[in-house]
Design a protein around this motif. Structure first.
Motif, PDB file in Angstrom:
ATOM      1  N   ASP A  86     -35.863 -28.322  -4.973  1.00  0.00           N
ATOM      2  CA  ASP A  86     -36.210 -29.740  -4.913  1.00  0.00           C
ATOM      3  C   ASP A  86     -36.092 -30.206  -3.464  1.00  0.00           C
ATOM      4  O   ASP A  86     -34.989 -30.264  -2.921  1.00  0.00           O
ATOM      5  CB  ASP A  86     -35.270 -30.542  -5.806  1.00  0.00           C
ATOM      6  CG  ASP A  86     -35.609 -32.020  -5.828  1.00  0.00           C
ATOM      7  OD1 ASP A  86     -36.588 -32.416  -5.179  1.00  0.00           O
ATOM      8  OD2 ASP A  86     -34.883 -32.776  -6.494  1.00  0.00           O
ATOM      9  N   PRO A  87     -37.211 -30.551  -2.819  1.00  0.00           N
ATOM     10  CA  PRO A  87     -37.138 -30.958  -1.414  1.00  0.00           C
ATOM     11  C   PRO A  87     -36.562 -32.355  -1.215  1.00  0.00           C
ATOM     12  O   PRO A  87     -36.243 -32.741  -0.097  1.00  0.00           O
ATOM     13  CB  PRO A  87     -38.601 -30.907  -0.962  1.00  0.00           C
ATOM     14  CG  PRO A  87     -39.384 -31.158  -2.221  1.00  0.00           C
ATOM     15  CD  PRO A  87     -38.591 -30.518  -3.322  1.00  0.00           C
ATOM     16  N   GLY A  88     -36.424 -33.109  -2.293  1.00  0.00           N
ATOM     17  CA  GLY A  88     -35.913 -34.468  -2.171  1.00  0.00           C
ATOM     18  C   GLY A  88     -34.430 -34.501  -1.826  1.00  0.00           C
ATOM     19  O   GLY A  88     -33.662 -33.619  -2.208  1.00  0.00           O
ATOM     20  N   VAL A  89     -34.028 -35.520  -1.090  1.00  0.00           N
ATOM     21  CA  VAL A  89     -32.628 -35.679  -0.703  1.00  0.00           C
ATOM     22  C   VAL A  89     -31.872 -36.358  -1.837  1.00  0.00           C
ATOM     23  O   VAL A  89     -32.326 -37.354  -2.403  1.00  0.00           O
ATOM     24  CB  VAL A  89     -32.505 -36.515   0.590  1.00  0.00           C
ATOM     25  CG1 VAL A  89     -31.042 -36.738   0.948  1.00  0.00           C
ATOM     26  CG2 VAL A  89     -33.231 -35.815   1.733  1.00  0.00           C
ATOM     27  N   ARG A  90     -30.708 -35.812  -2.171  1.00  0.00           N
ATOM     28  CA  ARG A  90     -29.856 -36.393  -3.199  1.00  0.00           C
ATOM     29  C   ARG A  90     -28.624 -37.016  -2.554  1.00  0.00           C
ATOM     30  O   ARG A  90     -28.275 -36.701  -1.416  1.00  0.00           O
ATOM     31  CB  ARG A  90     -29.419 -35.325  -4.204  1.00  0.00           C
ATOM     32  CG  ARG A  90     -30.566 -34.612  -4.903  1.00  0.00           C
ATOM     33  CD  ARG A  90     -30.034 -33.644  -5.945  1.00  0.00           C
ATOM     34  NE  ARG A  90     -31.101 -32.883  -6.568  1.00  0.00           N
ATOM     35  CZ  ARG A  90     -30.911 -32.040  -7.581  1.00  0.00           C
ATOM     36  NH1 ARG A  90     -29.697 -31.849  -8.065  1.00  0.00           N
ATOM     37  NH2 ARG A  90     -31.934 -31.387  -8.101  1.00  0.00           N
ATOM     38  N   GLU A  91     -27.962 -37.872  -3.311  1.00  0.00           N
ATOM     39  CA  GLU A  91     -26.726 -38.491  -2.834  1.00  0.00           C
ATOM     40  C   GLU A  91     -25.571 -38.066  -3.732  1.00  0.00           C
ATOM     41  O   GLU A  91     -25.671 -38.122  -4.959  1.00  0.00           O
ATOM     42  CB  GLU A  91     -26.841 -40.017  -2.824  1.00  0.00           C
ATOM     43  CG  GLU A  91     -27.794 -40.553  -1.764  1.00  0.00           C
ATOM     44  CD  GLU A  91     -27.764 -42.061  -1.688  1.00  0.00           C
ATOM     45  OE1 GLU A  91     -27.266 -42.695  -2.643  1.00  0.00           O
ATOM     46  OE2 GLU A  91     -28.228 -42.622  -0.681  1.00  0.00           O
ATOM     47  N   ASP A  92     -24.496 -37.646  -3.100  1.00  0.00           N
ATOM     48  CA  ASP A  92     -23.286 -37.264  -3.817  1.00  0.00           C
ATOM     49  C   ASP A  92     -22.416 -38.504  -4.013  1.00  0.00           C
ATOM     50  O   ASP A  92     -22.616 -39.529  -3.364  1.00  0.00           O
ATOM     51  CB  ASP A  92     -22.528 -36.201  -3.017  1.00  0.00           C
ATOM     52  CG  ASP A  92     -21.585 -35.386  -3.887  1.00  0.00           C
ATOM     53  OD1 ASP A  92     -21.370 -35.775  -5.048  1.00  0.00           O
ATOM     54  OD2 ASP A  92     -21.071 -34.369  -3.398  1.00  0.00           O
ATOM     55  N   ILE A  93     -21.455 -38.408  -4.921  1.00  0.00           N
ATOM     56  CA  ILE A  93     -20.489 -39.491  -5.100  1.00  0.00           C
ATOM     57  C   ILE A  93     -19.303 -39.184  -4.200  1.00  0.00           C
ATOM     58  O   ILE A  93     -18.486 -38.314  -4.492  1.00  0.00           O
ATOM     59  CB  ILE A  93     -20.046 -39.603  -6.564  1.00  0.00           C
ATOM     60  CG1 ILE A  93     -21.252 -39.880  -7.459  1.00  0.00           C
ATOM     61  CG2 ILE A  93     -19.004 -40.699  -6.720  1.00  0.00           C
ATOM     62  CD1 ILE A  93     -20.927 -39.888  -8.935  1.00  0.00           C
ATOM     63  N   GLY A  94     -19.223 -39.868  -3.086  1.00  0.00           N
ATOM     64  CA  GLY A  94     -18.186 -39.586  -2.109  1.00  0.00           C
ATOM     65  C   GLY A  94     -16.953 -40.438  -2.309  1.00  0.00           C
ATOM     66  O   GLY A  94     -16.777 -41.119  -3.329  1.00  0.00           O
ATOM     67  N   GLU A  95     -16.080 -40.418  -1.317  1.00  0.00           N
ATOM     68  CA  GLU A  95     -14.850 -41.187  -1.356  1.00  0.00           C
ATOM     69  C   GLU A  95     -15.029 -42.496  -0.606  1.00  0.00           C
ATOM     70  O   GLU A  95     -15.743 -42.570   0.393  1.00  0.00           O
ATOM     71  CB  GLU A  95     -13.704 -40.377  -0.734  1.00  0.00           C
ATOM     72  CG  GLU A  95     -13.359 -39.113  -1.503  1.00  0.00           C
ATOM     73  CD  GLU A  95     -12.228 -38.347  -0.850  1.00  0.00           C
ATOM     74  OE1 GLU A  95     -11.889 -38.686   0.308  1.00  0.00           O
ATOM     75  OE2 GLU A  95     -11.694 -37.421  -1.470  1.00  0.00           O
ATOM     76  N   GLY A  96     -14.377 -43.549  -1.090  1.00  0.00           N
ATOM     77  CA  GLY A  96     -14.411 -44.833  -0.405  1.00  0.00           C
ATOM     78  C   GLY A  96     -15.786 -45.435  -0.296  1.00  0.00           C
ATOM     79  O   GLY A  96     -16.097 -46.101   0.683  1.00  0.00           O
ATOM     80  N   GLY A  97     -16.634 -45.179  -1.291  1.00  0.00           N
ATOM     81  CA  GLY A  97     -17.977 -45.750  -1.270  1.00  0.00           C
ATOM     82  C   GLY A  97     -19.001 -44.937  -0.509  1.00  0.00           C
ATOM     83  O   GLY A  97     -20.179 -45.291  -0.491  1.00  0.00           O
ATOM     84  N   ASP A  98     -18.582 -43.859   0.150  1.00  0.00           N
ATOM     85  CA  ASP A  98     -19.531 -43.010   0.875  1.00  0.00           C
ATOM     86  C   ASP A  98     -20.445 -42.292  -0.110  1.00  0.00           C
ATOM     87  O   ASP A  98     -20.038 -41.919  -1.214  1.00  0.00           O
ATOM     88  CB  ASP A  98     -18.787 -41.974   1.721  1.00  0.00           C
ATOM     89  CG  ASP A  98     -18.018 -42.616   2.860  1.00  0.00           C
ATOM     90  OD1 ASP A  98     -18.391 -43.733   3.245  1.00  0.00           O
ATOM     91  OD2 ASP A  98     -17.049 -42.008   3.342  1.00  0.00           O
ATOM     92  N   ARG A  99     -21.672 -42.064   0.289  1.00  0.00           N
ATOM     93  CA  ARG A  99     -22.634 -41.336  -0.535  1.00  0.00           C
ATOM     94  C   ARG A  99     -23.299 -40.260   0.333  1.00  0.00           C
ATOM     95  O   ARG A  99     -24.417 -40.428   0.825  1.00  0.00           O
ATOM     96  CB  ARG A  99     -23.676 -42.282  -1.131  1.00  0.00           C
ATOM     97  CG  ARG A  99     -23.068 -43.384  -1.986  1.00  0.00           C
ATOM     98  CD  ARG A  99     -24.126 -44.147  -2.752  1.00  0.00           C
ATOM     99  NE  ARG A  99     -24.714 -43.314  -3.797  1.00  0.00           N
ATOM    100  CZ  ARG A  99     -24.196 -43.203  -5.028  1.00  0.00           C
ATOM    101  NH1 ARG A  99     -23.062 -43.829  -5.333  1.00  0.00           N
ATOM    102  NH2 ARG A  99     -24.793 -42.456  -5.930  1.00  0.00           N
ATOM    103  N   PRO A 100     -22.589 -39.146   0.548  1.00  0.00           N
ATOM    104  CA  PRO A 100     -23.143 -38.074   1.386  1.00  0.00           C
ATOM    105  C   PRO A 100     -24.428 -37.505   0.789  1.00  0.00           C
ATOM    106  O   PRO A 100     -24.590 -37.439  -0.428  1.00  0.00           O
ATOM    107  CB  PRO A 100     -22.019 -37.029   1.422  1.00  0.00           C
ATOM    108  CG  PRO A 100     -21.193 -37.325   0.211  1.00  0.00           C
ATOM    109  CD  PRO A 100     -21.269 -38.800   0.010  1.00  0.00           C
ATOM    110  N   ARG A 101     -25.310 -37.075   1.665  1.00  0.00           N
ATOM    111  CA  ARG A 101     -26.626 -36.604   1.257  1.00  0.00           C
ATOM    112  C   ARG A 101     -26.713 -35.078   1.345  1.00  0.00           C
ATOM    113  O   ARG A 101     -26.112 -34.452   2.223  1.00  0.00           O
ATOM    114  CB  ARG A 101     -27.703 -37.244   2.151  1.00  0.00           C
ATOM    115  CG  ARG A 101     -27.857 -38.738   1.942  1.00  0.00           C
ATOM    116  CD  ARG A 101     -28.353 -39.438   3.204  1.00  0.00           C
ATOM    117  NE  ARG A 101     -29.596 -38.891   3.699  1.00  0.00           N
ATOM    118  CZ  ARG A 101     -30.820 -39.353   3.373  1.00  0.00           C
ATOM    119  NH1 ARG A 101     -30.932 -40.371   2.551  1.00  0.00           N
ATOM    120  NH2 ARG A 101     -31.904 -38.816   3.889  1.00  0.00           N
TER     121      ARG A 101
END
Length: 230
Positions: A86-101
């Motif tokens: 999947d070439p699309g970028v996803r967002e992880d559930i990070g800490e403190g509101g961060d959403r790493p890609r």
């Protein structure tokens, strides 16, 4: 009685073939990823699993390709292989509101074992934009597996394995963190096989595949980042 003896002899012969195949493959594939001061095996592992220092990895749309260039183990032939990229970028559930890609890529492959029976192999690689979120995701998976009693069996400082099952198939999964890469490799033996009879084959398949995939996804032109975690 004779039928039982014949079945026992067949199982013993298959186990011997698999053990021989894995030993040969470990020597053949061990050079795919260079060693480093953090490398090393652990009790229960092949003793040859060595991951490279943290590095920068790239996403690929053809994750099955690295598995066809080198034999995963002598006697194991790859049949069908399907890319799941999947070439699309996803967002992880990070800490403190961060959403790493991150971006996801994977491969589903059918294998024929030394006895002619069908095995299955899955790979799933998440390539993050930064190293710290990838390590955090690894630690989360590690802690969940430990809390639920599913391992972990350490095979490297930042890699562990665990037993898995799927509708009568015994299997083994390996999870590896390396820099910005979170890699999972899972292999399943034939239907109806016993975990003790296919353990060595599963171990060799997941460790050799992890080496090949990490090496193939590594960006050789990029500088390795300074490790941000111990």
């Amino acid at each position: 009685m004779r039928r039982s003896r014949d079945a026992a002899l067949r199982r013993a012969r298959v186990a011997a073939l698999i053990a021989s195949a894995v030993t040969t493959a470990a020597v053949a594939v061990s050079g795919c990823s260079g060693g480093g001061p953090d490398g090393g095996g652990a009790a229960g592992s092949s003793g040859n699993f060595v991951a490279r220092a943290p590095g920068v990895h790239r996403w690929t749309g053809t994750p099955c390709a690295p598995l066809t260039g080198e034999p995963l183990a002598r006697g194991f032939d790859i049949g069908s292989a399907t890319d799941s990229a999947d070439p699309g970028v996803r967002e992880d559930i990070g800490e403190g509101g961060d959403r790493p890609r991150y971006r996801q890529t994977g491969c589903l492959a059918g294998l024929t074992g030394p006895d002619g029976a069908p095995w299955r192999l899955y790979t799933s690689a998440a390539v993050y934009e930064e190293s710290a979120p990838a390590h955090r995701a690894y630690r989360t998976r590690h802690d969940l597996d430990r809390a639920h009693g599913r391992g972990p069996e350490r095979v490297h400082r930042t890699a562990y394995a665990k037993p898995v099952h799927d509708q009568g198939r015994p299997g083994r999964a390996l999870l590896l963190w390396n820099g910005d890469l979170l890699l999972t490799v899972t292999a399943y033996g034939p239907y109806g096989s016993k975990a003790r009879d296919v353990r060595e084959g599963l171990q060799g398949l997941v460790e050799n595949t992890a080496r090949l995939m990490e090496d193939a996804l590594r960006d050789g032109d990029a500088r390795s980042p300074v490790p941000s975690v111990p």
